[in-house]
Design an enzyme around this catalytic site. Sequence first.
Site, PDB file in Angstrom:
ATOM      1  N   PRO A 111       1.860  -2.934   7.344  1.00 43.43           N
ATOM      2  CA  PRO A 111       2.802  -2.603   7.974  1.00 43.43           C
ATOM      3  C   PRO A 111       2.898  -1.467   7.928  1.00 43.43           C
ATOM      4  CG  PRO A 111       3.541  -4.208   6.248  1.00 43.43           C
ATOM      5  CD  PRO A 111       1.994  -3.925   6.146  1.00 43.43           C
ATOM      6  N   SER A 115      -4.138  -2.015  12.746  1.00 41.07           N
ATOM      7  CA  SER A 115      -3.829  -3.342  12.148  1.00 41.07           C
ATOM      8  C   SER A 115      -3.030  -4.943  12.429  1.00 41.07           C
ATOM      9  CB  SER A 115      -3.797  -3.688  10.344  1.00 41.07           C
ATOM     10  OG  SER A 115      -4.003  -3.570   9.180  1.00 41.07           O
ATOM     11  N   HIS A 136      -0.353   7.689   7.934  1.00 42.78           N
ATOM     12  CA  HIS A 136      -0.598   8.956   6.481  1.00 42.78           C
ATOM     13  C   HIS A 136      -0.686   9.958   7.138  1.00 42.78           C
ATOM     14  CE1 HIS A 136      -3.206   5.485   4.689  1.00 42.78           C
ATOM     15  NE2 HIS A 136      -1.662   5.193   3.139  1.00 42.78           N
ATOM     16  N   CYS A 168     -10.869   8.548   8.155  1.00 40.36           N
ATOM     17  CA  CYS A 168     -10.006   7.633   6.554  1.00 40.36           C
ATOM     18  C   CYS A 168     -11.346   6.845   5.771  1.00 40.36           C
ATOM     19  CB  CYS A 168      -9.941   6.362   7.270  1.00 40.36           C
ATOM     20  SG  CYS A 168      -7.965   6.094   7.124  1.00 40.36           S
ATOM     21  N   ASN A 209      -8.703  -1.677  12.881  1.00 45.29           N
ATOM     22  CA  ASN A 209      -8.054  -2.012  11.613  1.00 45.29           C
ATOM     23  C   ASN A 209      -7.412  -1.008  10.650  1.00 45.29           C
ATOM     24  OD1 ASN A 209      -7.201  -4.588   9.516  1.00 45.29           O
ATOM     25  ND2 ASN A 209      -9.868  -4.250   8.751  1.00 45.29           N
ATOM     26  N   GLU A 238      -1.198   7.581  -2.718  1.00 41.28           N
ATOM     27  CA  GLU A 238      -1.839   7.535  -1.287  1.00 41.28           C
ATOM     28  C   GLU A 238      -2.931   8.049  -1.259  1.00 41.28           C
ATOM     29  OE1 GLU A 238      -1.581   4.503   1.471  1.00 41.28           O
ATOM     30  OE2 GLU A 238       0.358   3.900   0.059  1.00 41.28           O
ATOM     31  N   HIS A 241      -1.942  -5.455  -1.116  1.00 45.66           N
ATOM     32  CA  HIS A 241      -3.720  -5.716  -1.460  1.00 45.66           C
ATOM     33  C   HIS A 241      -3.990  -4.615  -1.895  1.00 45.66           C
ATOM     34  CE1 HIS A 241      -2.524  -3.658   2.282  1.00 45.66           C
ATOM     35  NE2 HIS A 241      -3.675  -3.376   2.809  1.00 45.66           N
TER      36      HIS A 241
END
Length: 450
Positions: A23, A28, A252, A374, A368, A174, A137
Site C-alpha cells: 500500500p 505496485s 521512501h 531501489c 512493481n 525501511e 511480506h
Amino acid sequence: MTTVEANFDGLVGPTHNYAGLAPGNLASERNRGAVSSPRRAALQGLAKAKRLADMGVEQHVLPPLDRPDPCSLRALGFTGSDAEIIKAAASEAPSLLSAVSSASAMWAANAATVSPSADTADSFVHFTPANLAFNHHRALEAPAMTRVLRSVFADPSRFKVHDALPSTPKLFDEGAANHSRITTRHSEPGIELFCFGCPSSARHALDCGAMRHPPRQGEEASRAIARRHGVTGGRARFVRQNQRAIDAGVFHNDVICVGNEDVLFLHEAAYEDAASVVADLNEAMHGELRSVVITEAELGLDDLVSSYLFNSQIITIPGRDGLGRMVLIAPLEVEQNPAAKAAADRLVAEAPEVDTVEFVDVRESMRNGGGPACLRLRVALTGEEREALGGRTRLDDRLHRELASWASTHYRDELNPSDLADPNLLDESRAALDELTSILELGPVYRFQR
C-alpha cells in the site's frame, strides 16, 4: 587502495510477480495481477549492474531470498509437506501465499542501513538489517537477509552486522531507502541523513495526522540505528519526510531525493522544510554542498512518482586524477517524461560534477515500484575492507556471463500471481538458489540447504 562506494545489487528472485502487496506504492498497486517475467527482470537487473561495472564502479551482487517460504506458512498453522502447505495456503489464504512468495528482497536499498568506517566511533562498517515491519511480506525478510549480509560481510574485525530492530510500530525501519550520506569524498567522514515519517512524539505510526498513506519509517528507529552504529560528533541529522509527498506515492525518501558525495539532488517536497535541511547540510559541509532543488512547478508529484527521477543513481566513476566524475543513472521512464527529463538536464547544467545522464531499462522492477536506486545497497569500503569480503560477489565479465546463463536456465519467462500455487515453483526456485550459492561461493545461506 582507495575508498570507493560499492554497489551491492539485489538479484531478482525466481518468484518475481505482481501481487500488489505494498500500500502506498502506486506502481505496485496499479500493476496488481499483471503477468510478470522473472527471467527478463533478472536479466534487466544484471544488465544495469554490468553497465556500472563496465564504467569502473565497484559493483557486487546479493542473492535473492528463498521464496516461496513454506516455513513461514508452517509457523501460521499450515501442516504437511512443503508442497501440501503451498496448496493449502493457495486455497485457504492466498494473501499469505503471496506474502511468502514475494521477491521484494531484490530491492537491496531496503536490506539495511549502512554506516561506513569513516563515520563510526569504532571504525567498523556497521549494518542494521531493516525490519520492514510495515508490510507482512517484507517483514519476513529480516532474518534471512541478516544471514546473507553476515556471509558477505563476514570479517568480524572489520564489519558489524547487527540484528534488526524490534518489529514494533515506533521502530518501523525501511533501511537505506530512508538514509543518505553527504561527504566531500567517500574516504572522508560524512554527514548521515536519517529521514523518518513518524516522529518520536507520535504514539503510533498511524497517529501522525491526517494522511492517505501512513509513513513507514519511525524517528525512534533512525535514532536507534545512529546510536548503535556510533555515528557521533554531530555527524547524524534527523529530518522528517513531507507527508503530502508520502500521500502522493513517495513511500521512501529515495523516491524524492538522491545524493552522492557532495552532490544532493532533491525535490522541494522531500522534507517538511527542504530549504532548512539543505542550508544545514551546506553549513555542515563548510559551504561545499552542491544542491539542486527541483520545484513542484518544474516537476509535479505525479510525474515525479511515475518517472522515478529521484530513484536514479548518482555514481562516481574513478578518474586518473583521483577525483573522478559523476553520472546520473536514470530509468527509461525519465527520458520519456518531458518534465522529468528537463529536471535531469538541469542537474547536469547546475552541478558540474555530474557529466551526463544515462538511461537504463529496469521496467520489470519499475512496474512493481522499484527503480535503479531501489535495486542497490551502497557501501563505502576501503581497499582492505573490500579484500575482506566473503564469497564471490564482485561482478566482472565472467560472473555476469555465469549469472545471465543461470537466470536464463532456471527462471520462468512468465509468471502470473496464480502460478504461486504451483508446488513446482518451489522446486524450481530451490534448484536455482542452490546453484547460485555455489556460483557466489557463499555456502549454505538458505534454510533448505541445512
